[in-house]
Enzyme design. Structure first.
Site, PDB file in Angstrom:
ATOM      1  N   ARG A 126       0.957  -1.085   0.089  1.00  0.00           N
ATOM      2  CA  ARG A 126      -0.215   0.174   0.011  1.00  0.00           C
ATOM      3  C   ARG A 126       0.957   1.163   0.097  1.00  0.00           C
ATOM      4  NH1 ARG A 126      -3.567  -3.341   3.472  1.00  0.00           N
ATOM      5  NH2 ARG A 126      -4.981  -3.940   2.242  1.00  0.00           N
ATOM      6  N   LYS A 148       2.680  11.160 -11.733  1.00  0.00           N
ATOM      7  CA  LYS A 148       1.758  10.137 -12.358  1.00  0.00           C
ATOM      8  C   LYS A 148       2.489   8.865 -12.545  1.00  0.00           C
ATOM      9  CE  LYS A 148      -1.130  13.410 -15.308  1.00  0.00           C
ATOM     10  NZ  LYS A 148      -1.489  13.714 -16.567  1.00  0.00           N
ATOM     11  N   GLU A 190       8.608  16.466 -25.906  1.00  0.00           N
ATOM     12  CA  GLU A 190       8.108  17.273 -24.578  1.00  0.00           C
ATOM     13  C   GLU A 190       8.662  18.418 -24.203  1.00  0.00           C
ATOM     14  OE1 GLU A 190       5.582  15.645 -23.560  1.00  0.00           O
ATOM     15  OE2 GLU A 190       6.019  13.395 -23.420  1.00  0.00           O
ATOM     16  N   LYS A 232       6.957  22.181 -15.085  1.00  0.00           N
ATOM     17  CA  LYS A 232       6.236  21.134 -14.675  1.00  0.00           C
ATOM     18  C   LYS A 232       5.902  21.186 -13.155  1.00  0.00           C
ATOM     19  CE  LYS A 232       4.815  16.622 -15.299  1.00  0.00           C
ATOM     20  NZ  LYS A 232       4.950  15.356 -15.748  1.00  0.00           N
ATOM     21  N   GLU A 242      -4.730  17.225 -11.754  1.00  0.00           N
ATOM     22  CA  GLU A 242      -5.350  17.494 -12.883  1.00  0.00           C
ATOM     23  C   GLU A 242      -6.834  17.797 -12.994  1.00  0.00           C
ATOM     24  OE1 GLU A 242      -3.336  15.054 -16.366  1.00  0.00           O
ATOM     25  OE2 GLU A 242      -5.428  15.263 -17.266  1.00  0.00           O
ATOM     26  N   ARG A 246      -3.192  21.286 -14.924  1.00  0.00           N
ATOM     27  CA  ARG A 246      -2.379  20.229 -15.415  1.00  0.00           C
ATOM     28  C   ARG A 246      -2.477  19.729 -16.592  1.00  0.00           C
ATOM     29  NH1 ARG A 246       0.571  15.711 -11.483  1.00  0.00           N
ATOM     30  NH2 ARG A 246       1.743  14.609 -13.370  1.00  0.00           N
ATOM     31  N   ASN A 250      -0.994  17.834 -21.520  1.00  0.00           N
ATOM     32  CA  ASN A 250      -1.475  17.022 -22.297  1.00  0.00           C
ATOM     33  C   ASN A 250      -1.587  17.441 -23.701  1.00  0.00           C
ATOM     34  OD1 ASN A 250      -1.966  15.182 -20.230  1.00  0.00           O
ATOM     35  ND2 ASN A 250      -3.948  15.700 -19.769  1.00  0.00           N
ATOM     36  N   HIS A 253      -1.488  15.235 -26.682  1.00  0.00           N
ATOM     37  CA  HIS A 253      -1.602  13.882 -26.126  1.00  0.00           C
ATOM     38  C   HIS A 253      -2.928  13.207 -26.406  1.00  0.00           C
ATOM     39  CE1 HIS A 253       2.144  14.995 -24.281  1.00  0.00           C
ATOM     40  NE2 HIS A 253       2.171  13.614 -23.412  1.00  0.00           N
ATOM     41  N   HIS A 257      -1.695   9.820 -27.821  1.00  0.00           N
ATOM     42  CA  HIS A 257      -1.913   8.674 -27.088  1.00  0.00           C
ATOM     43  C   HIS A 257      -2.771   7.670 -28.067  1.00  0.00           C
ATOM     44  CE1 HIS A 257      -1.243   9.889 -22.793  1.00  0.00           C
ATOM     45  NE2 HIS A 257      -0.095   9.694 -23.349  1.00  0.00           N
ATOM     46  N   HIS A 270       7.101   7.454 -27.916  1.00  0.00           N
ATOM     47  CA  HIS A 270       6.149   8.468 -27.053  1.00  0.00           C
ATOM     48  C   HIS A 270       6.352   9.713 -27.738  1.00  0.00           C
ATOM     49  CE1 HIS A 270       3.376  10.093 -24.323  1.00  0.00           C
ATOM     50  NE2 HIS A 270       4.465  10.860 -23.924  1.00  0.00           N
TER      51      HIS A 270
HETATM   52  P1  NAD Z   1      11.892   4.441 -22.306  1.00  0.00           P
HETATM   53  O1  NAD Z   1      11.773   4.539 -20.964  1.00  0.00           O
HETATM   54  O2  NAD Z   1      11.245   3.317 -23.101  1.00  0.00           O
HETATM   55  O3  NAD Z   1      13.379   4.810 -22.928  1.00  0.00           O
HETATM   56  C1  NAD Z   1      13.491   4.713 -24.234  1.00  0.00           C
HETATM   57  C2  NAD Z   1      14.811   3.746 -24.504  1.00  0.00           C
HETATM   58  O4  NAD Z   1      16.067   4.385 -23.817  1.00  0.00           O
HETATM   59  C3  NAD Z   1      14.927   2.492 -23.715  1.00  0.00           C
HETATM   60  O5  NAD Z   1      15.055   1.567 -24.765  1.00  0.00           O
HETATM   61  C4  NAD Z   1      15.752   2.692 -22.668  1.00  0.00           C
HETATM   62  O6  NAD Z   1      16.276   1.365 -22.251  1.00  0.00           O
HETATM   63  C5  NAD Z   1      16.808   3.343 -23.031  1.00  0.00           C
HETATM   64  N1  NAD Z   1      17.586   4.353 -22.133  1.00  0.00           N
HETATM   65  C6  NAD Z   1      17.219   5.093 -21.333  1.00  0.00           C
HETATM   66  N2  NAD Z   1      17.931   5.712 -20.588  1.00  0.00           N
HETATM   67  C7  NAD Z   1      19.273   5.355 -21.474  1.00  0.00           C
HETATM   68  C8  NAD Z   1      20.453   6.009 -21.302  1.00  0.00           C
HETATM   69  N3  NAD Z   1      20.635   7.008 -20.653  1.00  0.00           N
HETATM   70  N4  NAD Z   1      21.442   5.384 -22.359  1.00  0.00           N
HETATM   71  C9  NAD Z   1      21.070   4.513 -23.295  1.00  0.00           C
HETATM   72  N5  NAD Z   1      19.769   4.007 -23.286  1.00  0.00           N
HETATM   73  C10 NAD Z   1      18.792   4.459 -22.350  1.00  0.00           C
HETATM   74  O7  NAD Z   1      11.154   5.862 -22.844  1.00  0.00           O
HETATM   75  P2  NAD Z   1      11.005   7.325 -22.512  1.00  0.00           P
HETATM   76  O8  NAD Z   1      10.935   7.957 -23.755  1.00  0.00           O
HETATM   77  O9  NAD Z   1      11.946   7.607 -21.583  1.00  0.00           O
HETATM   78  O10 NAD Z   1       9.565   7.214 -21.640  1.00  0.00           O
HETATM   79  C11 NAD Z   1       8.373   7.141 -22.261  1.00  0.00           C
HETATM   80  C12 NAD Z   1       7.216   6.760 -21.519  1.00  0.00           C
HETATM   81  O11 NAD Z   1       7.102   7.821 -20.356  1.00  0.00           O
HETATM   82  C13 NAD Z   1       5.899   6.567 -22.093  1.00  0.00           C
HETATM   83  O12 NAD Z   1       5.538   5.233 -21.708  1.00  0.00           O
HETATM   84  C14 NAD Z   1       5.328   7.692 -21.445  1.00  0.00           C
HETATM   85  O13 NAD Z   1       3.678   7.557 -21.475  1.00  0.00           O
HETATM   86  C15 NAD Z   1       5.873   8.165 -20.320  1.00  0.00           C
HETATM   87  N6  NAD Z   1       5.498   9.334 -20.000  1.00  0.00           N
HETATM   88  C16 NAD Z   1       5.045   9.509 -18.598  1.00  0.00           C
HETATM   89  C17 NAD Z   1       4.764  10.947 -17.954  1.00  0.00           C
HETATM   90  C18 NAD Z   1       4.308  11.067 -16.750  1.00  0.00           C
HETATM   91  O14 NAD Z   1       3.985  11.998 -16.006  1.00  0.00           O
HETATM   92  N7  NAD Z   1       4.619  10.044 -15.962  1.00  0.00           N
HETATM   93  C19 NAD Z   1       5.252  11.909 -18.794  1.00  0.00           C
HETATM   94  C20 NAD Z   1       5.551  11.567 -20.042  1.00  0.00           C
HETATM   95  C21 NAD Z   1       5.761  10.274 -20.555  1.00  0.00           C
HETATM   96  N1  GLY Z   2       2.781  14.372 -18.476  1.00  0.00           N
HETATM   97  C1  GLY Z   2       1.453  14.876 -18.237  1.00  0.00           C
HETATM   98  C2  GLY Z   2       1.564  15.203 -16.706  1.00  0.00           C
HETATM   99  O1  GLY Z   2       2.434  14.964 -15.827  1.00  0.00           O
HETATM  100  O2  GLY Z   2       0.686  15.605 -16.230  1.00  0.00           O
END
Ligand code: NAD
Ligand code: GLY
Length: 368
Positions: A126, A148, A190, A232, A242, A246, A250, A253, A257, A270
Site C-alpha cells: 500500500r 503520475k 516534450e 512542470k 489534474e 495540469r 497533455n 496527447h 496517445h 512516445h
Molecule cells: P523508455 O523508458 O522506453 O526509454 C527509451 C529507451 O532508451 C529504452 O530502450 C531505454 O532502455 C533506453 N535508455 C534509457 N536511458 C538510457 C540512457 N541513458 N542511455 C542509453 N539508453 C537509455 O522511454 P521514455 O521516452 O523515457 O519514456 C516514455 C514513457 O514515459 C511512455 O510510457 C510515456 O507514457 C511516459 N511518460 C510519462 C509521463 C508522466 O508524467 N508519468 C510523462 C511523459 C511520458
Molecule cells: N505528462 C503529463 C502530466 O504529468 O500531467
C-alpha cells in the site's frame, strides 16, 4: 569530471513536497536523498536491460554507501513492456528481495521504468517511497516529475495507474551521453510542448539551438531541462490531480496517445507520437480560428528541425478516433483538447465535434 550541482527546484505539495536536483555527475547526492525518505534495510533498484549495464553498478554503490541493500529488478526495455504483468513481477521481486514497509524504491531509467516502478512502489504494501533517477530526455523533462504512475492496457495508454509523488528526483545530465539519438529527439518533443503551452522564450530557444542540442551539448541542454522542470513543478504544485491547469501538459496527447494505442505502442516512440499529436492539435486550433497558419508552420518547422514526424500517410483515422474516445481525458463522451491560442498559451476545449477531430487527423496523412 567536475561535480556540478546546477539547480534545485521544488515541487511544493505541503508535507509531500520534494526536490528536483539537476546537475552533472551528481549521483553522489543519492545517499542524502535516500536518507530523507527514512528508509532502512533494502532499496529496490528498478531499471531496464539497457540502463542496467550502463549505470546500475554506480547507482548500486551509492545505495550501499547509504547503508541499504540493493535489490536489483531489471525489466525488459520498451513501451510494450509497460503492462500490468510487470507490476506483479516487480512485487514478486520486492518480496523475494525482502522489501518491507521501511524500504524504498529507486527508478533508474526512462519514462517506462519510472512510470512502472512508481506504480509498483505505490501498490506494494500500500505504498513505499520512491526516488526517480531519470536517464532519458522524456524522463528528465517530464515523466519523473509530478507523480503520475501507470501502465498501459492494450486498448488505452496509461489507463491503469495512480498518483504517487516521488520523494526526490535526481537528474544527472551526464547520463544522457549514452542515450540513442532517436530517443534524444523523441524526448525533445516534450520540451517543445512545454514551450508551446507555457513559455514562448523556451520555444524560441529550441528553434535557435537545434545543432547544439542534437549534438548533446550538455551546456545547451541544461536550460531546456531546467526550464521544463520549473514549468512542470509549478503546474503540478498548483494542480496535482489534474482538475485544471495540469491538463495543459497533455497538449498533443489526445491525438498522440491514440496513435500509440492503435500502433500497439510499437511503431512510434512516445515523443514521436506526441510530435504528430502536436501537429494535429495545431491544425485543429487553426481550423477553429485560435491560431493562424503561421503558428502551425512555425511549430511544424521546429518539430521537424529535431527530426520528429509531422505526417504519417498510413494513419488509420477511424481507429484513432475510437482510441481517442477511450482516453482518460474523455468526460461523459466528450473529448477534451488542449489547443494553442498563441506561442506559450493554451486553452481547454470540449466543444470540438468529431468531424473537426477527424479532419485534423486526416491532415496528418497528407502533411497538409
Ligand atoms: P523508455 O523508458 O522506453 O526509454 C527509451 C529507451 O532508451 C529504452 O530502450 C531505454 O532502455 C533506453 N535508455 C534509457 N536511458 C538510457 C540512457 N541513458 N542511455 C542509453 N539508453 C537509455 O522511454 P521514455 O521516452 O523515457 O519514456 C516514455 C514513457 O514515459 C511512455 O510510457 C510515456 O507514457 C511516459 N511518460 C510519462 C509521463 C508522466 O508524467 N508519468 C510523462 C511523459 C511520458
Ligand atoms: N505528462 C503529463 C502530466 O504529468 O500531467
Amino acid at each position: 569530471m567536475d561535480r556540478q550541482v546546477i539547480e534545485e527546484i521544488r515541487v511544493a505539495l505541503g508535507d509531500r513536497s520534494y526536490p528536483i536536483l539537476i546537475g552533472r555527475n551528481i549521483l553522489e547526492r543519492l545517499p542524502e536523498l535516500l536518507e530523507r525518505t527514512g528508509a532502512e534495510g533494502s532499496a529496490a533498484l528498478v531499471t531496464d536491460e539497457h540502463v542496467a549495464p550502463l549505470y546500475g553498478q554506480t547507482v548500486r554503490s551509492w545505495v550501499e554507501k547509504a547503508g541499504l541493500a540493493a535489490v536489483e529488478c531489471t525489466m525488459a526495455a520498451g513501451e510494450e513492456h509497460k503492462r500490468l504483468a510487470r507490476i506483479e513481477e516487480l512485487c514478486g521481486q520486492f518480496l523475494e528481495g525482502g522489501l518491507d514497509r521501511s524500504s524504498v524504491v529507486i527508478a533508474l531509467g526512462g519514462g517506462v521504468v519510472g512510470d512502472t516502478a512508481g506504480f509498483a512502489a505505490a501498490a506494494f504494501m500500500r505504498g513505499l517511497p520512491y526516488i526517480q533517477i531519470p536517464t532519458t530526455i522524456v524522463a528528465q523533462v517530464d515523466s519523473s516529475v509530478g507523480g503520475k504512475t501507470a501502465v498501459n492496457h492494450p486498448l488505452a495508454k496509461n489507463i491503469i495507474g495512480v498518483f504517487h509523488q516521488p520523494s526526490a528526483v535526481l537528474i544527472d545530465l551526464e547520463l544522457l551521453s549514452t542515450l540513442p539519438d532517436r530517443e534524444l529527439r523523441a524526448g525533445l518533443a516534450e520540451v517543445i510542448k512545454h514551450g508551446v503551452i507555457a513559455d514562448a522564450e523556451l520555444f524560441a530557444y529550441m528553434e535557435s539551438h537545434v545543432d547544439a542540442i542534437l549534438a548533446k551539448d550538455l551546456d545547451a541542454l541544461l536550460y531546456p531541462v531546467k526550464r521544463s522542470c520549473e514549468i512542470k513543478a509549478a503546474i503540478v504544485s498548483a494542480d496535482e490531480h489534474e482538475h485544471g491547469v495540469r491538463a495543459n501538459l497533455n497538449y498533443g496527447h489526445t491525438f498522440g496517445h491514440a496513435i500509440e494505442a492503435v500502433t500497439a505502442y510499437g511503431t512510434f516512440l512516445h515523443g514521436e507520437a506526441i510530435a504528430l499529436g502536436m501537429q494535429a492539435a495545431g491544425v485543429l486550433a487553426c481550423a477553429l480560428g485560435l491560431v493562424d497558419q503561421a503558428f502551425v508552420d512555425r511549430q511544424r518547422a521546429c518539430v521537424e528541425a529535431y527530426g520528429l514526424p509531422t505526417q504519417w500517410p498510413e494513419l488509420p483515422v477511424e481507429e484513432c478516433l475510437a482510441a481517442m474516445k477511450r482516453d482518460k481525458k474523455v468526460r461523459s463522451g466528450t473529448m477534451k483538447f488542449i489547443l494553442a491560442v498563441r506561442m506559450g498559451s493554451v486553452v481547454h476545449r470540449t466543444d470540438v465535434i468529431e468531424a473537426q477531430a477527424r479532419s485534423a487527423l486526416e491532415s496528418l496523412k497528407s502533411g497538409a
